[in-house]
Design an enzyme around this catalytic site. Sequence first.
Site, PDB file in Angstrom:
ATOM      1  N   GLY A  49       0.844  -1.190   0.000  1.00  0.00           N
ATOM      2  CA  GLY A  49       0.000   0.000   0.000  1.00  0.00           C
ATOM      3  C   GLY A  49       0.878   1.238   0.000  1.00  0.00           C
ATOM      4  O   GLY A  49       2.063   1.179  -0.333  1.00  0.00           O
ATOM      5  N   GLY A  52       3.945   0.616   2.322  1.00  0.00           N
ATOM      6  CA  GLY A  52       4.838  -0.456   1.882  1.00  0.00           C
ATOM      7  C   GLY A  52       5.498  -0.166   0.547  1.00  0.00           C
ATOM      8  O   GLY A  52       6.705  -0.363   0.383  1.00  0.00           O
ATOM      9  N   SER A 291     -18.293   9.695   0.177  1.00  0.00           N
ATOM     10  CA  SER A 291     -17.487  10.797   0.723  1.00  0.00           C
ATOM     11  C   SER A 291     -18.272  11.597   1.748  1.00  0.00           C
ATOM     12  O   SER A 291     -19.454  11.892   1.586  1.00  0.00           O
ATOM     13  CB  SER A 291     -17.032  11.719  -0.390  1.00  0.00           C
ATOM     14  N   ARG A 337     -16.967  12.667  12.748  1.00  0.00           N
ATOM     15  CA  ARG A 337     -17.398  11.335  12.342  1.00  0.00           C
ATOM     16  C   ARG A 337     -17.991  10.510  13.484  1.00  0.00           C
ATOM     17  O   ARG A 337     -19.032   9.887  13.324  1.00  0.00           O
ATOM     18  CB  ARG A 337     -16.203  10.558  11.775  1.00  0.00           C
ATOM     19  N   HIS A 405     -14.231   1.677   9.293  1.00  0.00           N
ATOM     20  CA  HIS A 405     -13.521   2.294   8.192  1.00  0.00           C
ATOM     21  C   HIS A 405     -12.004   2.241   8.367  1.00  0.00           C
ATOM     22  O   HIS A 405     -11.265   2.058   7.417  1.00  0.00           O
ATOM     23  CB  HIS A 405     -14.002   3.747   8.124  1.00  0.00           C
ATOM     24  N   GLU A 429      -0.949   2.107   8.450  1.00  0.00           N
ATOM     25  CA  GLU A 429      -2.079   1.788   9.332  1.00  0.00           C
ATOM     26  C   GLU A 429      -1.743   0.620  10.259  1.00  0.00           C
ATOM     27  O   GLU A 429      -2.355   0.466  11.318  1.00  0.00           O
ATOM     28  CB  GLU A 429      -3.327   1.459   8.485  1.00  0.00           C
TER      29      GLU A 429
END
Lengths: 639, 236, 252
Positions: A49, A52, A291, A337, A405, A429
């Site tokens: 990702g 990485g 979004s 959120r 999420h 992450e």
Amino acid sequence: MLFDVGAPIADRKAPGGPIETRWDRRRFEARLVNPANRRRLTVIVVGTGLAGASAAATLGEAGYRVRSYCYQDSPRRAHSIAAQGGINAAKNYRNDGDSVHRLFYDTVKGGDFRSRESNVHRLAQVSVEIIDQCVAQGVPFAREYGGLLDNRSFGGAQVSRTFYARGQTGQQLLLGAYQALERQVAAGTVTMHARHEMLDLIVVDGRARGIVVRDLVTGEVTTELADAVVLATGGYGNVFFLSTNAKGCNVTATWRAHRRGALFANPCFTQIHPTCIPQSGPHQSKLTLMSESLRNDGRVWVPLRAGDDRAPGDIPEAERDYYLERMYPAFGNLVPRDIASRAAKNVCDEGRGIGDGVYLDFADAIVRLGRAAVEERYGNLFEMYQRITGEDPYEVPMRIYPAVHYTMGGLWVDYDLQSTIRGLFVIGEANFSDHGANRLGASALMQGLADGYFVLPNTINDYLADGPFPTVDPTNAEVVDALASVTERIERLLALKGDRTVDSFHRELGRIMWDHCGMERTDDGLRKAIGEIRSLREEFWARVRVPGDGVSLNQALERAGRVADFFELAELMCVDALHRTESCGGHFRAESQTPDGEALRDDGHFSYVAAWEWTGDVPVLHREDLEFEYVTPSQRSYK
Amino acid sequence: MESSGPSVGDVVTVSAVRSTVGQKTLMAVSGILLVLFLVAHMIGNLKVFVGAGSFDHYAHWLRAIGAPLLPHSGYLWIQRAVLTAALVAHVWAATALALRARAARPVGYAHRRPVQGSYAARTMRWGGVIILLFAIYHVLDLTTGHLNPVGDRAHPYGNVVADFAPERWYVTLFYTLAVLAVGFHLRHGLFSAVRTLGQRTAAGEQRARLVALLASVGLCAGYLSVPFAVMVGLVG
Amino acid sequence: MNLTLRIWRQNGPDAKGRLVAYRVTDVSPDMSFLEVLDMLNERLTMEGAEPVAFDHDCREGICGACGVVINGVAHGPEKATTTCQLHMRHFRDGDTIDVEPWRARAFPVVKDLVVDRGALDRVIEAGGYVSAPTGSAPDAHALPVPKADADAAFEAATCIGCGACVAACPNGSAMLFTAAKVTHLGRLPQGQPERQSRVLDMVAAHDDAGFGGCTNTGECTAVCPKGIPLETIGQLNRDYLQASRRPARSRS
């Protein structure tokens, strides 16, 4: 007892002194590796990702021998690709008062004061270089007519510091990193192993010296040895079965490292995103994010009366509850959120939801702005919604519901991004470091690339300066043991031949986690969940049915191994959530709220990182106390 | 940032004729040469409407081009050489690309693909074969005269009239089919050639497709007017 | 809904494959195509049969992992839609649906509907990048980029590398994929220094991988989930011809 308490830990790598100078100092004090020696040092990078791919490319450019692994068929498919919104950077191109310090401040505050100041400040500093790097690679960020980069404000930030590429920022950034990676593959510094999954970590004499991987096409299990191992394997949101993560996202790499001695920090910190498309039925395999920008013009509501099953258009204005506008008059539909998510859950729990969902209505916006303007702003999102649900959001209000999420928790790392196992580095992450208890919008891409392009390639040198380490003999007991434990587990899964599918267990586990370790957690619920997880895990190991064999492509076998690890992680998440009796960020404990029902932090008892040690028996808690010299913890209020 | 596009002449120096892009460039350039010939040929054909004298004079004039610098029929032989080279290049590149395409998909789809691309685009290869066969026949018929009922090389007008006489309807039919095949071939081929030579805007694509359509229709109309005029007795 | 799926089953790259018919019942119109395969696989597993292998990951149309040929059309009947985003409401009760893998020599079948698309990575490896090592970048605003160029570059850059263009092309060509990257980087000032070597090397890698040549039929763009336009291939041709005018620009 669900856990024991062990000795506190501390980050010994972060330098002291003024916070602005710490990263420079660390870079200066870290030892370097002679370019000639780099060719003799091998680094394994797992995951391709943003973190990485950028790390593998940069280490390759530096001259290390890099071996890169991913489970997908191409490194370009890692789930960073799905990030929509944007990437933050303290460029202050808008001259709106942004600065490194402000981004640092916002991120620490946004994380509800559960992250390290030193790390976050470095992240804010490096953010500036990321944009430069990506533009140089040809990332097509949105631009204005003058040819300069466009910025927008994101996730309630008061400054416009978010760079974006339409709704596909993650894709464009990942393709930039992927292309840099492929360039190194062509140059011969990186060898790429797609369709390979890491199934264990090899630790020899206290140092991470390699991994056990399975070739997903041939089923062959091999040991890969190196001087250092970097995990960039993403988050563990799929423990909930339904999440916005890709189907393949899993915790296995980090969990196996945890079982080999790496501490796992703050596993209960998960982020739930309020604007996802709700489940359409029991067949649902994943959830799709829409979004957050939709909340700028859409109004969230549910029927005033529980069980009101009239069509939305038939419910008169007076019988609607615009609950966010009612409860939070100052921020209205734009509350953060976690607050928006929990409010949606509460109205649904009251029986006022539309199935599992609430309305996000653009009728007023269409009247106010005109349909054309709404189409201009949200056209692509409306199209996506219609493709998935078959409903036209111009005519019928959208239905949305929160979904898991992002996971802020992850393997514990020090300032150098090194875990508690020497030579094991964790980036993106997969680590816990920068977002505290809640991640701000457009900060995940920033952290992934900061770690991969700029932080790790500097800090790993200090460790590799001691190398090359003595060659590990493949017959070494630790290597043989790791290989044997992987093959045994595969054989055991295949031999069970039970009467339930892997997915049926995963769905059930997800349901337990969503009900008890989701948006709102209680002592009772978490204890109940732990009991249920344990019995379900036992059932899994007695009744799961994995078809096929281990010597060819076997996707059910891949999933079975991942679900087996999710069971163990799930229990630790519940233990972590249970022990943290405060509410903070994405972690809301019903017992800890203000009279208004808002999250109530308890800095007196919980201003620490909870780093968990695997013992095979009850987990052991190691606390890392957090100190705030530059940002004073305060209580959030959005009233 | 943009420099001027490549001109057709640049292609000759392409070192990469072995690449797929090089091969289709060769197809495009040779195809354009063949089309230019078709246009000139059609204009010549239309002289049949002026009368036998004009038509025969035109045919003789072709042999006299370039005199006295060139020997009798010299120009014609140069043109024939160029056209033959273009044809060979065109067919060679088409064959190479077709063989490559076949190798690129060793196992075909069990479910036949529904139509997506245009009919013209999908019939380029077989259409090309039909056109090639016709061209061979056509040369033997009206150039060398071997297959013509009259075969008088001094009076081509008479050959044409004899060729398309109503009782020889099958010749007219074959001719018509071949001309329509040329039309279809060019409708995609002309657009494709322009694209291959670097046309790269949406507006340009529309123009190219329109030009290809008009050229195809125009050529078909021009070529078909002669046999049908003979058949209905307008020319005789 | 009740459907009959005729699915290509193939044990391995060298095994012989065939279409096998499966009846699936109680399909909800809200299911995605892949969820129907999930449901079938759950049943096959319980019946003791081998589930159908198929690639997928994000299931939101951006990773490019999924993709099967449905009734002869790559990604199925909906325009600009990946297989994971195709919902069953576009089919009718009682339909028989043929499901096949991408078919190309450059994409050997791994198993069932899973193919190896590593050839696309090799095309990128040949030059689909800007050589900008980490740390070497000037300030992002040092070089303004006209919005038209930035937008055009973005359009081309949205390619998800799924390989549908190859699957649909009558020639088995990956020219749309190659052209998308050539256009993306070629439209930006950052991509200029390597523009000529990039196009030469990427086309060479494309041809080496065993893909066919482009004949501008446009089947690719008709199935492209991101609607990459056919004009990008014109751009590639133009760049290729320019680069070929002066020889020896290739790196290799």
